[in-house]
Design a protein around this motif. Structure first.
Motif, PDB file in Angstrom:
ATOM      1  N   THR A  63       0.826  -1.209   0.000  1.00  0.00           N
ATOM      2  CA  THR A  63       0.000   0.000   0.000  1.00  0.00           C
ATOM      3  C   THR A  63       0.858   1.256   0.000  1.00  0.00           C
ATOM      4  OG1 THR A  63      -0.101  -0.086   2.428  1.00  0.00           O
ATOM      5  CG2 THR A  63      -1.912  -1.127   1.207  1.00  0.00           C
ATOM      6  N   ASP A  64       2.145   1.101   0.236  1.00  0.00           N
ATOM      7  CA  ASP A  64       3.050   2.250   0.281  1.00  0.00           C
ATOM      8  C   ASP A  64       3.782   2.480  -1.035  1.00  0.00           C
ATOM      9  OD1 ASP A  64       2.417   2.645   2.985  1.00  0.00           O
ATOM     10  OD2 ASP A  64       3.941   1.208   3.602  1.00  0.00           O
ATOM     11  N   ALA A  65       3.498   1.659  -2.031  1.00  0.00           N
ATOM     12  CA  ALA A  65       4.191   1.782  -3.313  1.00  0.00           C
ATOM     13  C   ALA A  65       3.165   1.728  -4.436  1.00  0.00           C
ATOM     14  CB  ALA A  65       5.213   0.666  -3.478  1.00  0.00           C
ATOM     15  N   PRO A  66       3.431   2.408  -5.528  1.00  0.00           N
ATOM     16  CA  PRO A  66       2.508   2.339  -6.664  1.00  0.00           C
ATOM     17  C   PRO A  66       2.527   0.940  -7.262  1.00  0.00           C
ATOM     18  CG  PRO A  66       4.521   3.474  -7.286  1.00  0.00           C
ATOM     19  CD  PRO A  66       4.594   3.275  -5.802  1.00  0.00           C
ATOM     20  N   PRO A  67       1.483   0.586  -7.990  1.00  0.00           N
ATOM     21  CA  PRO A  67       1.469  -0.751  -8.591  1.00  0.00           C
ATOM     22  C   PRO A  67       2.445  -0.825  -9.749  1.00  0.00           C
ATOM     23  CG  PRO A  67      -0.357   0.535  -9.430  1.00  0.00           C
ATOM     24  CD  PRO A  67       0.294   1.380  -8.362  1.00  0.00           C
ATOM     25  N   ILE A  68       2.816  -2.040 -10.080  1.00  0.00           N
ATOM     26  CA  ILE A  68       3.547  -2.259 -11.318  1.00  0.00           C
ATOM     27  C   ILE A  68       2.569  -2.902 -12.289  1.00  0.00           C
ATOM     28  CG2 ILE A  68       4.458  -4.519 -10.585  1.00  0.00           C
ATOM     29  CD1 ILE A  68       7.038  -3.683 -12.182  1.00  0.00           C
ATOM     30  N   GLU A 118      14.649  -1.134 -13.545  1.00  0.00           N
ATOM     31  CA  GLU A 118      13.775  -1.037 -12.370  1.00  0.00           C
ATOM     32  C   GLU A 118      12.684  -2.092 -12.362  1.00  0.00           C
ATOM     33  OE1 GLU A 118      10.968   2.263 -10.067  1.00  0.00           O
ATOM     34  OE2 GLU A 118      11.800   2.695 -12.044  1.00  0.00           O
ATOM     35  N   LYS A 119      12.049  -2.338 -13.504  1.00  0.00           N
ATOM     36  CA  LYS A 119      10.975  -3.329 -13.534  1.00  0.00           C
ATOM     37  C   LYS A 119      11.484  -4.713 -13.177  1.00  0.00           C
ATOM     38  CE  LYS A 119       7.716  -1.136 -16.716  1.00  0.00           C
ATOM     39  NZ  LYS A 119       7.039  -1.216 -18.035  1.00  0.00           N
ATOM     40  N   LEU A 120      12.617  -5.085 -13.723  1.00  0.00           N
ATOM     41  CA  LEU A 120      13.198  -6.385 -13.399  1.00  0.00           C
ATOM     42  C   LEU A 120      13.424  -6.514 -11.897  1.00  0.00           C
ATOM     43  CD1 LEU A 120      15.906  -8.297 -15.334  1.00  0.00           C
ATOM     44  CD2 LEU A 120      16.291  -7.810 -12.925  1.00  0.00           C
ATOM     45  N   ASN A 121      13.932  -5.466 -11.282  1.00  0.00           N
ATOM     46  CA  ASN A 121      14.203  -5.508  -9.837  1.00  0.00           C
ATOM     47  C   ASN A 121      12.925  -5.605  -9.018  1.00  0.00           C
ATOM     48  OD1 ASN A 121      16.996  -5.303 -10.226  1.00  0.00           O
ATOM     49  ND2 ASN A 121      16.924  -3.056 -10.270  1.00  0.00           N
ATOM     50  N   ILE A 122      11.880  -4.889  -9.445  1.00  0.00           N
ATOM     51  CA  ILE A 122      10.614  -4.933  -8.697  1.00  0.00           C
ATOM     52  C   ILE A 122       9.994  -6.318  -8.785  1.00  0.00           C
ATOM     53  CG2 ILE A 122       8.251  -4.058  -8.629  1.00  0.00           C
ATOM     54  CD1 ILE A 122       9.332  -1.342  -9.488  1.00  0.00           C
ATOM     55  N   TYR A 123       9.975  -6.901  -9.971  1.00  0.00           N
ATOM     56  CA  TYR A 123       9.396  -8.237 -10.108  1.00  0.00           C
ATOM     57  C   TYR A 123      10.174  -9.257  -9.266  1.00  0.00           C
ATOM     58  CZ  TYR A 123       6.503  -6.538 -13.959  1.00  0.00           C
ATOM     59  OH  TYR A 123       5.581  -5.861 -14.718  1.00  0.00           O
ATOM     60  N   ARG A 127       8.708 -11.443  -5.965  1.00  0.00           N
ATOM     61  CA  ARG A 127       8.833 -12.889  -6.078  1.00  0.00           C
ATOM     62  C   ARG A 127       8.044 -13.486  -7.235  1.00  0.00           C
ATOM     63  NH1 ARG A 127      12.976 -14.114  -4.133  1.00  0.00           N
ATOM     64  NH2 ARG A 127      12.377 -16.221  -3.487  1.00  0.00           N
ATOM     65  N   VAL A 128       8.075 -12.845  -8.384  1.00  0.00           N
ATOM     66  CA  VAL A 128       7.486 -13.415  -9.601  1.00  0.00           C
ATOM     67  C   VAL A 128       8.464 -14.442 -10.170  1.00  0.00           C
ATOM     68  CG1 VAL A 128       6.747 -12.919 -11.959  1.00  0.00           C
ATOM     69  CG2 VAL A 128       6.155 -11.346 -10.106  1.00  0.00           C
ATOM     70  N   SER A 129       8.019 -15.664 -10.388  1.00  0.00           N
ATOM     71  CA  SER A 129       8.924 -16.761 -10.752  1.00  0.00           C
ATOM     72  C   SER A 129       9.593 -16.564 -12.107  1.00  0.00           C
ATOM     73  CB  SER A 129       8.166 -18.094 -10.749  1.00  0.00           C
ATOM     74  OG  SER A 129       7.660 -18.373  -9.463  1.00  0.00           O
ATOM     75  N   TYR A 130       8.828 -16.085 -13.090  1.00  0.00           N
ATOM     76  CA  TYR A 130       9.389 -15.917 -14.426  1.00  0.00           C
ATOM     77  C   TYR A 130       9.085 -14.518 -14.944  1.00  0.00           C
ATOM     78  CZ  TYR A 130       9.882 -21.003 -14.595  1.00  0.00           C
ATOM     79  OH  TYR A 130      10.232 -22.304 -14.340  1.00  0.00           O
ATOM     80  N   TYR A 131      10.099 -13.919 -15.533  1.00  0.00           N
ATOM     81  CA  TYR A 131       9.964 -12.588 -16.117  1.00  0.00           C
ATOM     82  C   TYR A 131      10.416 -12.686 -17.570  1.00  0.00           C
ATOM     83  CZ  TYR A 131      10.899  -7.602 -16.967  1.00  0.00           C
ATOM     84  OH  TYR A 131      10.913  -6.334 -17.491  1.00  0.00           O
ATOM     85  N   ILE A 132       9.533 -12.326 -18.494  1.00  0.00           N
ATOM     86  CA  ILE A 132       9.806 -12.447 -19.924  1.00  0.00           C
ATOM     87  C   ILE A 132       9.785 -11.071 -20.570  1.00  0.00           C
ATOM     88  CG2 ILE A 132       8.956 -13.405 -22.103  1.00  0.00           C
ATOM     89  CD1 ILE A 132       7.744 -15.690 -20.411  1.00  0.00           C
ATOM     90  N   VAL A 133      10.819 -10.783 -21.326  1.00  0.00           N
ATOM     91  CA  VAL A 133      10.915  -9.502 -22.033  1.00  0.00           C
ATOM     92  C   VAL A 133      10.878  -9.773 -23.528  1.00  0.00           C
ATOM     93  CG1 VAL A 133      12.304  -7.446 -22.451  1.00  0.00           C
ATOM     94  CG2 VAL A 133      12.259  -8.473 -20.162  1.00  0.00           C
ATOM     95  N   HIS A 134       9.838  -9.276 -24.179  1.00  0.00           N
ATOM     96  CA  HIS A 134       9.726  -9.402 -25.634  1.00  0.00           C
ATOM     97  C   HIS A 134      10.107  -8.060 -26.243  1.00  0.00           C
ATOM     98  CE1 HIS A 134       7.091 -10.080 -29.438  1.00  0.00           C
ATOM     99  NE2 HIS A 134       8.347 -10.405 -29.645  1.00  0.00           N
ATOM    100  N   LEU A 150      13.507 -16.696 -11.479  1.00  0.00           N
ATOM    101  CA  LEU A 150      13.887 -16.283 -10.128  1.00  0.00           C
ATOM    102  C   LEU A 150      14.557 -17.440  -9.398  1.00  0.00           C
ATOM    103  CD1 LEU A 150      13.593 -13.836  -8.173  1.00  0.00           C
ATOM    104  CD2 LEU A 150      11.582 -14.992  -7.233  1.00  0.00           C
ATOM    105  N   ARG A 151      15.751 -17.192  -8.921  1.00  0.00           N
ATOM    106  CA  ARG A 151      16.481 -18.168  -8.111  1.00  0.00           C
ATOM    107  C   ARG A 151      16.972 -17.452  -6.879  1.00  0.00           C
ATOM    108  NH1 ARG A 151      20.140 -20.756 -13.057  1.00  0.00           N
ATOM    109  NH2 ARG A 151      18.371 -21.546 -14.292  1.00  0.00           N
ATOM    110  N   GLY A 152      16.416 -17.841  -5.758  1.00  0.00           N
ATOM    111  CA  GLY A 152      16.734 -17.120  -4.537  1.00  0.00           C
ATOM    112  C   GLY A 152      16.109 -15.745  -4.571  1.00  0.00           C
ATOM    113  N   MET A 153      16.933 -14.716  -4.504  1.00  0.00           N
ATOM    114  CA  MET A 153      16.450 -13.343  -4.456  1.00  0.00           C
ATOM    115  C   MET A 153      16.675 -12.576  -5.751  1.00  0.00           C
ATOM    116  SD  MET A 153      15.108 -13.206  -1.494  1.00  0.00           S
ATOM    117  CE  MET A 153      14.779 -11.451  -1.394  1.00  0.00           C
ATOM    118  N   ARG A 154      17.178 -13.247  -6.799  1.00  0.00           N
ATOM    119  CA  ARG A 154      17.478 -12.504  -8.019  1.00  0.00           C
ATOM    120  C   ARG A 154      17.146 -13.334  -9.245  1.00  0.00           C
ATOM    121  NH1 ARG A 154      23.909 -12.882  -9.118  1.00  0.00           N
ATOM    122  NH2 ARG A 154      23.130 -12.066 -11.089  1.00  0.00           N
ATOM    123  N   TYR A 155      17.052 -12.648 -10.371  1.00  0.00           N
ATOM    124  CA  TYR A 155      16.762 -13.299 -11.633  1.00  0.00           C
ATOM    125  C   TYR A 155      18.050 -13.760 -12.322  1.00  0.00           C
ATOM    126  CZ  TYR A 155      11.819 -11.974 -11.826  1.00  0.00           C
ATOM    127  OH  TYR A 155      10.490 -11.855 -11.585  1.00  0.00           O
TER     128      TYR A 155
END
Length: 241
Positions: A63-68, A118-123, A127-134, A150-155
């Motif tokens: 609630t303290d951050a804008p949505p992504i 920034e988006k990669l870091n926020i996801y 804790r989003v398991s998969y992040y895909i960039v087209h 996502l493995r541990g704390m980073r992509y």
């Protein structure tokens, strides 16, 4: 001492002051079609599975951050609330669904979207398991498709396009969608076969029906030809069992 009653109530943050929609159109024509292609084909092909897939819907993780707002997300084993017009049901509130989506997709249209920053870091943080960039016109790198796990704390970027945790794959497919020919990002199965849209399923069914009709017609033609040959030999084909 009496037994203490158990309760399933949980604290739900007040979202009345959060902006869940701003009605600002920002997508280009390709991105808009790509988003619909991805969501519609998943709903056409994953019938019987419980999931939620949406495009341009805000993911609120605090609630303290804008949505992504990803171009597309997929969340397994959840479904939209019955009354989705209520303020608390209009967006993807992580605390309400109990988890973040398993997969998000960003479609690159310029170099200002921070898809690899920034988006990669926020996801990763939520804790989003998969992040895909087209990146269809290669604005950010030489690769039009990049997949991060996502493995541990980073992509970590992975070379394979099969996403084991969601039992789903992605692939680049050159073809026509809604009258527009391009290279599209598509879902696929483990063998690389694309997941069809509803229109593609209907077309495939029509093709199978046409082929079956053609085979039946060809079989009838051959039977008639054989019968004529037997008659020429003085044999009545109706007497042959």
């Amino acid at each position: 001492m009496g037994e203490q009653a158990l309760t399933t109530d949980y604290y739900e943050p007040d979202v009345s002051n959060l902006v869940t929609e701003n009605d600002t159109p920002v997508d280009n024509l390709f991105s808009e079609k790509e988003q619909r292609l991805l969501t519609s084909s998943l709903y056409s092909s994953w019938q019987g599975r419980t999931f939620l897939s949406s495009s341009n819907v805000g993911i609120f993780h605090s609630t303290d951050a804008p949505p992504i707002v990803p171009d597309v997300f997929v969340s397994l084993n959840v479904q939209p609330p019955e009354n989705w017009w209520e303020k608390r049901n209009r967006s993807y509130f992580v605390w309400k669904f109990g988890k973040p989506p398993e997969l998000v997709i960003e479609i690159v249209s310029n170099r200002e979207g921070e898809e690899l920053g920034e988006k990669l870091n926020i996801y990763a943080q939520i804790r989003v398991s998969y992040y895909i960039v087209h990146d269809p016109i290669r604005q950010l790198s030489d690769s039009p498709l990049r997949v991060f796990e996502l493995r541990g704390m980073r992509y970590f970027e992975i070379s394979e396009n099969w996403l084991e945790q969601v039992d789903l794959g992605v692939t680049l497919w050159e073809g026509e969608f809604e009258g527009s020919r391009d290279t599209w990002l598509r879902w696929c199965d483990r063998q690389g076969n694309i997941l069809p849209t509803g229109d593609e399923r209907n077309w495939q069914a029509e093709q199978r029906a046409t082929e079956a009709e053609h085979r039946a017609s060809e079989a009838e033609r051959r039977a008639q030809l054989l019968a004529e040959q037997l008659r020429n030999l003085g044999i009545n084909p109706d007497t042959i069992s």
